[in-house]
Design an enzyme around this catalytic site. Sequence first.
Site, PDB file in Angstrom:
ATOM      1  N   HIS A   1      -7.382  -4.069  10.485  1.00  0.00           N
ATOM      2  CA  HIS A   1      -7.105  -3.879   9.055  1.00  0.00           C
ATOM      3  C   HIS A   1      -5.790  -4.545   8.662  1.00  0.00           C
ATOM      4  O   HIS A   1      -4.871  -4.660   9.474  1.00  0.00           O
ATOM      5  CB  HIS A   1      -7.161  -2.402   8.638  1.00  0.00           C
ATOM      6  CG  HIS A   1      -6.008  -1.540   9.039  1.00  0.00           C
ATOM      7  ND1 HIS A   1      -6.120  -0.503   9.936  1.00  0.00           N
ATOM      8  CD2 HIS A   1      -4.718  -1.516   8.618  1.00  0.00           C
ATOM      9  CE1 HIS A   1      -4.948   0.102  10.056  1.00  0.00           C
ATOM     10  NE2 HIS A   1      -4.084  -0.492   9.266  1.00  0.00           N
TER      11      HIS A   1
ATOM     12  N   GLU B   1      -9.744  -1.373   5.393  1.00  0.00           N
ATOM     13  CA  GLU B   1     -10.415  -0.986   6.631  1.00  0.00           C
ATOM     14  C   GLU B   1     -11.663  -1.846   6.859  1.00  0.00           C
ATOM     15  O   GLU B   1     -12.204  -2.425   5.907  1.00  0.00           O
ATOM     16  CB  GLU B   1     -10.827   0.487   6.536  1.00  0.00           C
ATOM     17  CG  GLU B   1      -9.660   1.453   6.385  1.00  0.00           C
ATOM     18  CD  GLU B   1      -8.908   1.714   7.698  1.00  0.00           C
ATOM     19  OE1 GLU B   1      -8.982   0.874   8.625  1.00  0.00           O
ATOM     20  OE2 GLU B   1      -8.238   2.753   7.775  1.00  0.00           O
TER      21      GLU B   1
ATOM     22  N   ASP C   1       0.816  -1.213   0.000  1.00  0.00           N
ATOM     23  CA  ASP C   1       0.000   0.000   0.000  1.00  0.00           C
ATOM     24  C   ASP C   1       0.854   1.269   0.000  1.00  0.00           C
ATOM     25  O   ASP C   1       2.085   1.204   0.144  1.00  0.00           O
ATOM     26  CB  ASP C   1      -0.961  -0.003   1.208  1.00  0.00           C
ATOM     27  CG  ASP C   1      -0.273  -0.327   2.532  1.00  0.00           C
ATOM     28  OD1 ASP C   1       0.963  -0.387   2.562  1.00  0.00           O
ATOM     29  OD2 ASP C   1      -0.981  -0.532   3.522  1.00  0.00           O
TER      30      ASP C   1
ATOM     31  N   ASN D   1      -7.761  -1.910  14.387  1.00  0.00           N
ATOM     32  CA  ASN D   1      -9.145  -2.284  14.055  1.00  0.00           C
ATOM     33  C   ASN D   1      -9.202  -3.541  13.178  1.00  0.00           C
ATOM     34  O   ASN D   1     -10.222  -3.826  12.575  1.00  0.00           O
ATOM     35  CB  ASN D   1      -9.865  -1.109  13.367  1.00  0.00           C
ATOM     36  CG  ASN D   1      -9.144  -0.661  12.100  1.00  0.00           C
ATOM     37  OD1 ASN D   1      -8.184  -1.299  11.675  1.00  0.00           O
ATOM     38  ND2 ASN D   1      -9.614   0.417  11.492  1.00  0.00           N
TER      39      ASN D   1
HETATM   40  C1  GLP Z   1      -0.590   0.818   8.471  1.00  0.00           C
HETATM   41  C2  GLP Z   1      -0.175  -0.085   7.310  1.00  0.00           C
HETATM   42  C3  GLP Z   1      -0.382  -1.543   7.647  1.00  0.00           C
HETATM   43  C4  GLP Z   1       0.237  -1.866   8.996  1.00  0.00           C
HETATM   44  C5  GLP Z   1      -0.435  -1.038  10.058  1.00  0.00           C
HETATM   45  C6  GLP Z   1       0.120  -1.298  11.439  1.00  0.00           C
HETATM   46  O1  GLP Z   1      -1.940   1.068   8.478  1.00  0.00           O
HETATM   47  N1  GLP Z   1      -0.893   0.232   6.133  1.00  0.00           N
HETATM   48  O2  GLP Z   1       0.201  -2.351   6.625  1.00  0.00           O
HETATM   49  O3  GLP Z   1       0.094  -3.240   9.273  1.00  0.00           O
HETATM   50  O4  GLP Z   1      -0.212   0.334   9.749  1.00  0.00           O
HETATM   51  O5  GLP Z   1       1.296  -0.556  11.627  1.00  0.00           O
HETATM   52  P1  GLP Z   1       2.311  -0.766  12.806  1.00  0.00           P
HETATM   53  O6  GLP Z   1       3.079  -1.985  12.466  1.00  0.00           O
HETATM   54  O7  GLP Z   1       3.166   0.465  12.811  1.00  0.00           O
HETATM   55  O8  GLP Z   1       1.513  -0.922  14.054  1.00  0.00           O
END
Ligand code: GLP
Length: 242
Positions: free
Chosen positions: A138, A143, A67, A136
């Site tokens: 995702h 989402e 992404d 949440n």
């Molecule tokens: C973002 C990314 C996800 C990731 C999530 C959690 O939303 N798009 O791919 O898994 O954050 O991030 P973190 O690992 O910093 O908690």
Amino acid sequence: MNIQVYGSAARAGVAAAQVLAAQIIKDPFSVLGLATGSTPLPAYEALVELNKAGIIDFKTIRTFNLDEYVGISRTHEQSYHSFMHTHLFSKVNIDPQNTQLPYPSSDDPEEDCRAYDAAIDDAGGIDLQILGIGHNGHIAFNEPSDLFTYGTHIVELSKSTIEANKRFFDSADDVPQKAITMGIGTIMKAREIVLIATGQDKAQAVASMILGEIDPQCPASALLLHPQVTIFLDEDAASLLQ
Ligand code: GLP
């Protein structure tokens, strides 16, 4: 679904990196699906060390990221392009031409999304996809929603995601409100999936993914239907699984 719990976030990351390293050794032409966020950083550090030690070679590895934010340039310091360059691509012997992230660069973003899925298919599909998970539930930027998404698409980020990601920006107002992301269908087509979750703040999302129903309100729950998933947790993230 195979679930592994480790004593620390660092050890969970290293264990996940070993699965990636094994894939790279098994097939030097592997196609890897990569994730951003703070969770995969210990895994990327371990991969950099294995590359420096000559144990794994990225020369012919191809990668597709999950992404990217929409509305900031690729060179913005918080773009996922910059993240990947800083934490992995600049530190291993990967060919930059073999690394792709989604980016709506034309005046037809839907076509850009289709082209990204087509590029993954043309590469032979993703052999091994690495994932984190949002609070949440995702995965990538899929989402909670009434329906699981299929291909790469543009999304509006939820308040909870903007809140979680504001730590990387000056304020919540500076976090982009939209993103481009692989869909759940794109992710589910990967032949193997590794999801890493660490920290107490991920315990509820992990419990919903593993113990709840398969429900698009918890996008990660789709992984229960994938034949080859390993979840790497630290004890905090696993704390609600008993
Ligand atoms: C973002 C990314 C996800 C990731 C999530 C959690 O939303 N798009 O791919 O898994 O954050 O991030 P973190 O690992 O910093 O908690």
